[in-house]
Design a protein around this motif. Sequence first.
Motif, PDB file in Angstrom:
ATOM      1  N   ARG A 234      35.357  47.447  -8.732  1.00  0.00           N
ATOM      2  CA  ARG A 234      36.065  47.341  -7.488  1.00  0.00           C
ATOM      3  C   ARG A 234      36.004  45.580  -7.055  1.00  0.00           C
ATOM      4  O   ARG A 234      34.753  45.456  -6.798  1.00  0.00           O
ATOM      5  CB  ARG A 234      35.677  48.420  -6.586  1.00  0.00           C
ATOM      6  N   GLU A 235      37.147  45.027  -6.872  1.00  0.00           N
ATOM      7  CA  GLU A 235      37.164  43.769  -6.264  1.00  0.00           C
ATOM      8  C   GLU A 235      36.400  43.534  -4.901  1.00  0.00           C
ATOM      9  O   GLU A 235      35.495  42.469  -4.704  1.00  0.00           O
ATOM     10  CB  GLU A 235      38.511  42.983  -6.324  1.00  0.00           C
ATOM     11  N   ALA A 236      36.559  44.534  -4.051  1.00  0.00           N
ATOM     12  CA  ALA A 236      35.849  44.357  -2.858  1.00  0.00           C
ATOM     13  C   ALA A 236      34.464  44.543  -3.069  1.00  0.00           C
ATOM     14  O   ALA A 236      33.773  44.067  -2.228  1.00  0.00           O
ATOM     15  CB  ALA A 236      36.520  45.709  -1.792  1.00  0.00           C
ATOM     16  N   ALA A 237      34.022  45.309  -3.946  1.00  0.00           N
ATOM     17  CA  ALA A 237      32.619  45.502  -4.250  1.00  0.00           C
ATOM     18  C   ALA A 237      31.962  44.209  -5.043  1.00  0.00           C
ATOM     19  O   ALA A 237      30.865  43.625  -4.560  1.00  0.00           O
ATOM     20  CB  ALA A 237      32.240  46.711  -4.932  1.00  0.00           C
TER      21      ALA A 237
ATOM     22  N   LEU B  49      43.813  49.645  -8.475  1.00  0.00           N
ATOM     23  CA  LEU B  49      42.615  50.602  -8.182  1.00  0.00           C
ATOM     24  C   LEU B  49      41.595  50.497  -9.511  1.00  0.00           C
ATOM     25  O   LEU B  49      41.951  50.398 -10.412  1.00  0.00           O
ATOM     26  CB  LEU B  49      43.254  52.098  -8.080  1.00  0.00           C
ATOM     27  N   PRO B  50      40.463  50.753  -9.339  1.00  0.00           N
ATOM     28  CA  PRO B  50      39.324  50.721 -10.492  1.00  0.00           C
ATOM     29  C   PRO B  50      39.720  51.245 -11.703  1.00  0.00           C
ATOM     30  O   PRO B  50      39.575  50.962 -12.802  1.00  0.00           O
ATOM     31  CB  PRO B  50      38.176  51.134  -9.607  1.00  0.00           C
TER      32      PRO B  50
END
Lengths: 237, 237, 237, 237, 237, 237
Positions: free
Chosen positions: F76-79, F66-67
Amino acid sequence: MRPSGRELNQMRDVSIETSFTKHAEGSCLIKMGDTHVLCTASIEPRVPSFIKGSGLGWVTAEYGMLPRATNTRMRREAAAGKQGGRTVEIQRLIGRALRAGVDRVALGERQITVDCDVLQADGGTRCASITGGWVALRLAVNKLMKAGDVKMDPLVDPVAAISCGIYAGQIVLDLDYPEDSEAGVDGNFIMTGSGKLIEVQMSAEGSVFSRDQMNQMMDLAEKGTSELAEMQKAACV
Amino acid sequence: MRPSGRELNQMRDVSIETSFTKHAEGSCLIKMGDTHVLCTASIEPRVPSFIKGSGLGWVTAEYGMLPRATNTRMRREAAAGKQGGRTVEIQRLIGRALRAGVDRVALGERQITVDCDVLQADGGTRCASITGGWVALRLAVNKLMKAGDVKMDPLVDPVAAISCGIYAGQIVLDLDYPEDSEAGVDGNFIMTGSGKLIEVQMSAEGSVFSRDQMNQMMDLAEKGTSELAEMQKAACV
Amino acid sequence: MRPSGRELNQMRDVSIETSFTKHAEGSCLIKMGDTHVLCTASIEPRVPSFIKGSGLGWVTAEYGMLPRATNTRMRREAAAGKQGGRTVEIQRLIGRALRAGVDRVALGERQITVDCDVLQADGGTRCASITGGWVALRLAVNKLMKAGDVKMDPLVDPVAAISCGIYAGQIVLDLDYPEDSEAGVDGNFIMTGSGKLIEVQMSAEGSVFSRDQMNQMMDLAEKGTSELAEMQKAACV
Amino acid sequence: MRPSGRELNQMRDVSIETSFTKHAEGSCLIKMGDTHVLCTASIEPRVPSFIKGSGLGWVTAEYGMLPRATNTRMRREAAAGKQGGRTVEIQRLIGRALRAGVDRVALGERQITVDCDVLQADGGTRCASITGGWVALRLAVNKLMKAGDVKMDPLVDPVAAISCGIYAGQIVLDLDYPEDSEAGVDGNFIMTGSGKLIEVQMSAEGSVFSRDQMNQMMDLAEKGTSELAEMQKAACV
Amino acid sequence: MRPSGRELNQMRDVSIETSFTKHAEGSCLIKMGDTHVLCTASIEPRVPSFIKGSGLGWVTAEYGMLPRATNTRMRREAAAGKQGGRTVEIQRLIGRALRAGVDRVALGERQITVDCDVLQADGGTRCASITGGWVALRLAVNKLMKAGDVKMDPLVDPVAAISCGIYAGQIVLDLDYPEDSEAGVDGNFIMTGSGKLIEVQMSAEGSVFSRDQMNQMMDLAEKGTSELAEMQKAACV
Amino acid sequence: MRPSGRELNQMRDVSIETSFTKHAEGSCLIKMGDTHVLCTASIEPRVPSFIKGSGLGWVTAEYGMLPRATNTRMRREAAAGKQGGRTVEIQRLIGRALRAGVDRVALGERQITVDCDVLQADGGTRCASITGGWVALRLAVNKLMKAGDVKMDPLVDPVAAISCGIYAGQIVLDLDYPEDSEAGVDGNFIMTGSGKLIEVQMSAEGSVFSRDQMNQMMDLAEKGTSELAEMQKAACV
């Protein structure tokens, strides 16, 4: 006084030019004042995998803005490598709105993709996209019915959208860009031609509003969408 | 006989509607038959880093097709997450072609981005983009000169482009899509209004051609670009 | 005088070392002066979906540069997350060029992928890739024929490529990097061993050229590609 | 009868465990029934470029779901290489909602990022994220005030969110997943502790609703958000 | 018996050809049997932001495989749009290993990037990359010292790497691909010329191993890396 | 003296709370001191294509943070649009480690995905992920066996992991973040409950170590993993 000189409950001039492009099964160029959106409807035999074999149809939408549709040039999303959050949010809204007005059993297992591309922007592009998108969809469905591919009309009632908001303390209809960029509250109202609600979004950025103000916006929205529905019908004759 | 009934050396009907959109410093909608391209020119004070501080200007181009500009719907590049190889190739060509006609010292340290977006495609979109793109560029530069930001005209000669190819064994001018998709050899010729060459691309897919055929294509191209240059000048008055 | 001391119509020294790597069905390391390209041809049974079941074969190409093939280190494209515009443009050109020399019926429904990876660059990498790529392709096809998988030779004539340009006002053959980076006009000429044209690209950046100069470049290109075709044949014996 | 046996106007059990993680300036684990969201608030000195130097603060939000927060495993967004449309839409909503309750002058030029990560999902994750996100924000701001970095409280009123919808023909409060997946109409209502509206979203998928139904949903939402605001205040003492 | 007929403790034939390419400050082509890796070292004045101004140097590495370095063609990572997990893991390992042998104070605030590109693969590419990468690094540092840019030698001891594993129940040195693909346990050992350990990775896939087997692998690794260190020194004279 | 006051060979306090989330077939929250990782195991009928039809099962893992699991917020890796190199390396390690302890014939043709999400980080997250991941896997397999879908237990022996390293010149067990960030050598040891080795990784950054130090780390690791294996068994009863 509104920057454009319009009455509080007055929409911008609207025009809908159908068959603006020749390849799409349905298309129109909708102009709401200086907001110009090219809407096309494309019929495809393939449906998304989650309804394959169900006999149900699907309607989806994509939205885009040409880089210089706006006052200053925006980066081209294809070059940036992804659609921005605003684009994704808007195209999901257009798709949901149009689907709400479709009898998916009557449509049969096929997909219609409605592309809404903003050639020139001056506020309210998502509402213009929905209103114009429905016209393109209507024309494409007409083609299916004329060809006998669809027997029962899957579009019972037009779907139209208009914005309302609170500008300079006043409730106004159909905000243009100068109003939109200053408004404390901004709402989008999507309704059927017979006055039913499909989607309501009211949003305050750095502000709040009362239930009474919400009701006044609803009143204006009913007026606006009912006028738009008449124009949609007239354009599709 | 060509599918359209045109003579071998006959271009399609061309129209150039300037100021098609209101925000861009220069814009036009160019139609070459059923190929319609919206071209806008955007002036920005910032230049690419490799010429910063040089005093030289820069002209670049981006190209896109609306998903349903074509006979069957293509995937939106912004949704696919990248520009395809064909798009990249075309926009690099447009940029090179327009730059060749610009005096970058006279332009001064600023960038003009020409966006060419195909609303409807019927063959020859890259040539229409260059021809229309030059008109948008011309109009934007006019604005700079009127404002006194540019003293000497950086655009000495129009830049126009036309396709030639070998269709059904014949050398033809300005191929439309039915011809283009059948042609064994396809060339794009970019020239100045005074007949100088800027870029020549002749390409055979699964075929070959002779130097004599190449020369015949060159002859037609000279005729075509010289006619287009006249129309460009007329549109910019 | 050219920086390398070569005559105006003189190519760099060329060497072609076949079977440079052991896994590929065909491979060579081609050196044109200090430009070194490793070319491999890989046979795969699967063809692109648009020709599945047609009985036709397909030839395609991919191009890459090692990060330090050049004078200063370039960013690795795999790390950057995409192939640059120049790479895409070049690999499309290589694929088209090689396909033009292939009888796709004779090849049968299989795909050959030609990978061209630049180990060291000194100008003219796309031409070296095409010339060397054809050798790798030839060797792979030889294997198919020896195994009896292909009966009729699908490669009737070598495909070779050379650059010509205008350097310091002179028409020169086979530009190296010092010439290429200064040249006002730069052309790539792809021809068959028997002198037919496959692709011609002449391009001016910030300049123009005459039809007469174009013809002089064509003359040099005919000389160069005919010499290269002899070397290709010799290398494949 | 609701699947959970709840009354039509009854929320699920709510618990808010503050300081669930030790690094964040503010954090809580909010549980609305089986929906569990970990909210953290991170203070950063840097603000987005569009407000740099303005003296104004910024609050933004990011949202994520662990892959197995749901009944069947979803693909991890970081592995897929992008945030889905639903994620983007939700995190923009959370950010807008929280910002509406912040006095950005009082906050001063700093950014607070609220991360809402769903550990377990059972409907209503965006509402739980907003309600829990405000608690994390409140705790982080308390730290700033205790340290003397912020003098005037920028959070005048709690921001809470609850869903209402039409399930099996009935207007119900706080839909869980079994209800949500069957509901014809679904709305999210974001209000302040003192009953002002911040954002209203009502949406029908393949259905429509009346203005009267809209008003009944509003009534329930006022009850729900006012209860939540009390719990938020209690948790932050 | 090993497939290659080698003794259990016998490495493959090794050759190191320095200055394989002309642009890089240091380069070599290392061959360990049929595994061929081109290593280049590029000196850049710019260091990563986290050590800017510290006076310390940085060494990093990137790794790639040409698509047809392997028995069947792999997808080009630049075309796939990202480096695979295996690539990322390997290049991080190479970078860590080389850095462990560098006195970063003596190197001074500059970055050296070592690119390891596999032209042909037959097992053990990461070890060959480290051993060859150190040679490229050594040659680049020699250039810095000759130019007087670096006063004290930052490379005190060679860094070499070799694999050991358990193949058909036997502990073997320097696995080639036929062994590697069958081995139950596979280890990579990175050591200095004077016998110190830098990194040890032993890994079992679907198997386990004993501490005694681990010690036997260590014994072989000490023999292998000490032989490689002699070859590295010889190559750099 | 260690910052935490622990003995050199003393692990942090460990707790394993099973069934932390309700949807996953197996789940736990493992805490090793202030490092908290949520592990879930998801059973899916579909296996990767390379073992389809083989009758063999597959176990794989994904890892995320988690960030604000860390002291300062990470992107955030998804971002960011991709998983970082460290993430990829760790999740490949977790997958390999867990697979080594699985009898893939006994598991049968199904896949179990173990997700390890770090809620709070204080060093040693990859080891905690493996130890907790095995517990989640054990619980999921128990469900398969109870249902009769799997007859023979595919998990013969626990898989546990612990770090050792050299901190301030001393060999220490189970490094926390303050130790990890200062350690010259850092190792991760993955072993079975019965003391067999699965994976060993010892790594020095800017330093080296001796074989004797390696053996001391191995001794501590044997102690640590054997204690962890007891806790894993106790948690799964």
